[in-house]
Design a protein around this motif. Structure first.
Motif, PDB file in Angstrom:
ATOM      1  N   SER A 168       0.827  -1.214   0.000  1.00  0.00           N
ATOM      2  CA  SER A 168       0.000   0.000   0.000  1.00  0.00           C
ATOM      3  C   SER A 168       0.863   1.266   0.000  1.00  0.00           C
ATOM      4  O   SER A 168       0.459   2.299  -0.521  1.00  0.00           O
ATOM      5  N   ARG A 169       2.065   1.172   0.567  1.00  0.00           N
ATOM      6  CA  ARG A 169       2.959   2.331   0.592  1.00  0.00           C
ATOM      7  C   ARG A 169       3.433   2.721  -0.804  1.00  0.00           C
ATOM      8  O   ARG A 169       3.896   3.831  -1.027  1.00  0.00           O
ATOM      9  N   PHE A 170       3.349   1.783  -1.731  1.00  0.00           N
ATOM     10  CA  PHE A 170       3.875   2.043  -3.073  1.00  0.00           C
ATOM     11  C   PHE A 170       2.758   2.237  -4.095  1.00  0.00           C
ATOM     12  O   PHE A 170       2.970   2.153  -5.282  1.00  0.00           O
ATOM     13  N   GLN A 171       1.565   2.491  -3.586  1.00  0.00           N
ATOM     14  CA  GLN A 171       0.421   2.631  -4.485  1.00  0.00           C
ATOM     15  C   GLN A 171      -0.131   4.050  -4.465  1.00  0.00           C
ATOM     16  O   GLN A 171      -0.162   4.676  -3.408  1.00  0.00           O
ATOM     17  N   THR A 172      -0.530   4.548  -5.635  1.00  0.00           N
ATOM     18  CA  THR A 172      -1.404   5.713  -5.661  1.00  0.00           C
ATOM     19  C   THR A 172      -2.555   5.383  -6.597  1.00  0.00           C
ATOM     20  O   THR A 172      -2.333   4.895  -7.697  1.00  0.00           O
ATOM     21  N   ALA A 173      -3.746   5.634  -6.114  1.00  0.00           N
ATOM     22  CA  ALA A 173      -4.963   5.368  -6.882  1.00  0.00           C
ATOM     23  C   ALA A 173      -4.927   4.000  -7.553  1.00  0.00           C
ATOM     24  O   ALA A 173      -5.205   3.858  -8.734  1.00  0.00           O
ATOM     25  N   GLY A 174      -4.530   3.019  -6.788  1.00  0.00           N
ATOM     26  CA  GLY A 174      -4.561   1.658  -7.293  1.00  0.00           C
ATOM     27  C   GLY A 174      -3.358   1.259  -8.138  1.00  0.00           C
ATOM     28  O   GLY A 174      -3.196   0.102  -8.483  1.00  0.00           O
ATOM     29  N   TRP A 175      -2.489   2.252  -8.459  1.00  0.00           N
ATOM     30  CA  TRP A 175      -1.316   1.944  -9.268  1.00  0.00           C
ATOM     31  C   TRP A 175      -0.113   1.636  -8.403  1.00  0.00           C
ATOM     32  O   TRP A 175       0.218   2.393  -7.503  1.00  0.00           O
ATOM     33  N   VAL A 176       0.555   0.535  -8.688  1.00  0.00           N
ATOM     34  CA  VAL A 176       1.774   0.206  -7.963  1.00  0.00           C
ATOM     35  C   VAL A 176       2.960   0.787  -8.719  1.00  0.00           C
ATOM     36  O   VAL A 176       3.100   0.576  -9.921  1.00  0.00           O
TER      37      VAL A 176
END
Ligand SMILES: Nc1ncnc2c1ncn2[C@@H]1O[C@H](COP(=O)(O)OP(=O)(O)OP(=O)(O)O)[C@@H](O)[C@H]1O
Ligand SMILES: [Mg+2]
Length: 509
Positions: free
Chosen positions: A375-383
């Protein structure tokens, strides 16, 4: 007596996906001889043993058993030729008796019936001859891991093995059990004129058991010597390679270790309220546990098997029921309910048993390490793949992992899987880390590095660490304070610098 070696291996090569894992490996084992096979994690030890045991095939090379050239296409072939392997995952059948397991596949019959009595009698004789205190009529299910291992060795012997292969047989054993195993194996080798290959990361054991030593580094034999002709320092140098000289330099110039000892003498934020406070805790296995861990502090837990150390970790991680007492984490009352709940409270746990540790064998090392922190490496579902790769690689670099991080994690060697789990924990940025035997199966070179990382992790990130180790030397080196567990009770905390290995052992009795 003939001088033909019981096992002779010449020019073995093996590659996985075009990456060489064994290169021109040759070795001999004489009848009655124990040869220790040692080397860093990923050096190729288990691969070589799997080839010798018929569980894997070599790309090229020659194999002779008692002078006869052999090719094995299955473990059964190897067994028939007199080569028996004892792996960590033991293969005894738990619902059969010790005697039945020993004679499995070669049972004695009395008419059309199994002659259980005579099997039990021969089992009794052979067990007694090797001073193994196990009832041949007992179901294997009721035996300890150590006893099972001895039974496997005896079973191999009774199948007329000429060569017995032992891959890290002592990792799950306590020190007295290790002594027993070493005595039995030596005895079997010399009395039965069997050749033994014994893999271990512990030089102490190697020195106790071996007649000869082979060191593998990156798949090649770099040392082949009789034990009497080398000392431990030389062997360590061959295991670690060039890195060894750097390590020694750091040691003598004091750069790394003096840093560690400075941290030792002044745990950061000493005056702060404890990160973890445990008071009068009871559970099925725990009678009365009280202790605390401050931020930036490493607290070692010492004790015999069954003293409650691992049960305490399980309790903190929500795997056992709290019956009585209070636990505070970061000043808040904490009642462990489940591992998920524990993780929410910032607690991370590296268990002693990697196979229960919930990594996904088919996913790559990178994916496994990143998964709990994704989750720390995600924004708006994008990894953010590059960020993930960088973070994972940064975390793993100091651990000196060998193997392709983009391939399935199941292809990593045992010790490298252990390092992977450690990296996974570091990346989760926990507040409190529970480490159960963190260097089990880790090679000599990486061990010191893991100790250093644990200390650095605690001091730089202000994390609290609780660590269990059965190795006194390790616990003294890594801990600020040490607490001894006995029969479910905890002692007061001792400053590690006030203790010696002997002190510790005596406190646990
Ligand atoms: N099935 C496989 N596919 C790809 N690579 C593999 C496979 N099995 C082993 N390897 C690789 O072969 C190398 C040697 O592994 P091996 O398990 O023999 O090491 P080891 O010396 O036993 O290490 P350890 O001390 O950690 O047990 C490692 O780099 C490992 O990643
Ligand atoms: Mg191995």
């Amino acid at each position: 007596m003939s001088e033909v070696p019981v096992l002779e291996v010449g020019g073995i090569n093996k590659a996985y996906n075009h990456v060489p894992v064994l290169q021109d490996v040759s070795l001999k084992v004489e009848a009655g001889q124990v040869r220790s096979l040692i080397g860093h994690n990923g050096a190729g030890k288990s691969t070589l043993l799997r080839i010798l045991a018929g569980a894997e095939s070599a790309d090229s090379g020659l194999l002779k058993v008692a002078g006869t050239v052999r090719t094995f296409s299955s473990p059964r072939d190897a067994q028939n030729a007199g080569v028996a392997a004892v792996y960590q995952e033991l293969r005894l059948l738990p619902e059969l008796t010790v005697a039945e397991n020993i004679y499995l596949g070669q049972e004695t019959h009395n008419g059309i019936f199994l002659d259980r009595r005579s099997m039990a009698q021969s089992a009794q004789r052979i067990l007694e001859a090797h001073h193994i205190l196990v009832d041949p009529n007992q179901k294997v299910r009721y035996l300890s891991h150590a006893q099972r291992q001895l039974v496997e060795v005896i079973a191999a012997l009774e199948r007329n093995a000429k060569v017995i292969l032992l891959d890290e047989p002592t990792t799950a054993l306590q020190s007295e059990q290790i002594d027993d195993l070493i005595t039995t194996v030596k005895n079997i080798a010399s009395v039965g004129q069997v050749g033994v290959i014994f893999v271990s990361h512990k030089l102490e054991e190697v020195w106790a058991i071996a007649d000869a030593i082979t060191v593998l580094r990156d798949g090649s034999v770099v040392l082949d010597a009789s034990k009497d002709s080398v000392d431990r320092q030389t062997v360590t140098r061959f295991i670690v390679g060039d890195a060894y000289d750097q390590q020694q330099q750091d040691l003598t110039s004091g750069t790394r270790l003096s840093g560690v000892h400075n941290i030792h003498s002044s745990p950061s934020n000493n005056s702060e309220e404890p990160l973890l406070t445990v008071h009068g805790v009871e559970s099925a296995a725990l009678r009365n546990i009280s202790l605390d861990v401050k931020r930036g502090e490493v607290v070692g837990l010492y004790g015999l098997v069954g003293s409650g150390r691992s049960d305490f970790f399980k309790l903190l991680y929500g795997l056992e029921t709290l019956l009585k007492g209070t636990i505070y984490v970061q000043g808040q009352l904490y009642r462990p309910r489940s591992p998920r709940d524990a993780m929410h409270h910032g607690i991370a746990y590296v268990t002693e048993e990697r196979k229960y540790d919930g990594f996904i064998p088919m996913l790559s090392t990178i994916q496994n390490v990143a998964l709990p922190s994704i989750s720390r490496f995600q924004t708006a579902g994008w990894v953010h793949r590059t960020k993930v790769d960088r973070a994972v690689n940064d975390t793993m670099r100091p651990l000196n992992m060998r193997g392709d991080v983009n391939r399935a994690v199941k292809t990593l060697s045992g010790g490298n899987q252990q390092k992977m789990l450690f990296a996974r924990t570091l990346l989760q940025e926990p507040q409190l880390v529970l480490l159960d035997e963190p260097t089990k199966g880790i090679d000599i070179g990486a061990k010191a590095e893991i100790h250093r990382l644990v200390r650095k992790f605690a001091s730089e990130k202000g994390v609290g660490v609780l660590v269990i180790s059965s190795e006194e030397e390790e616990l003294l080196e890594v801990s600020d304070r040490i607490i001894v567990f006995r029969d479910g009770f905890s002692s007061d905390a001792f400053e590690a610098s006030d203790l010696t290995e002997t002190n510790l052992r005596n406190l646990a009795l």
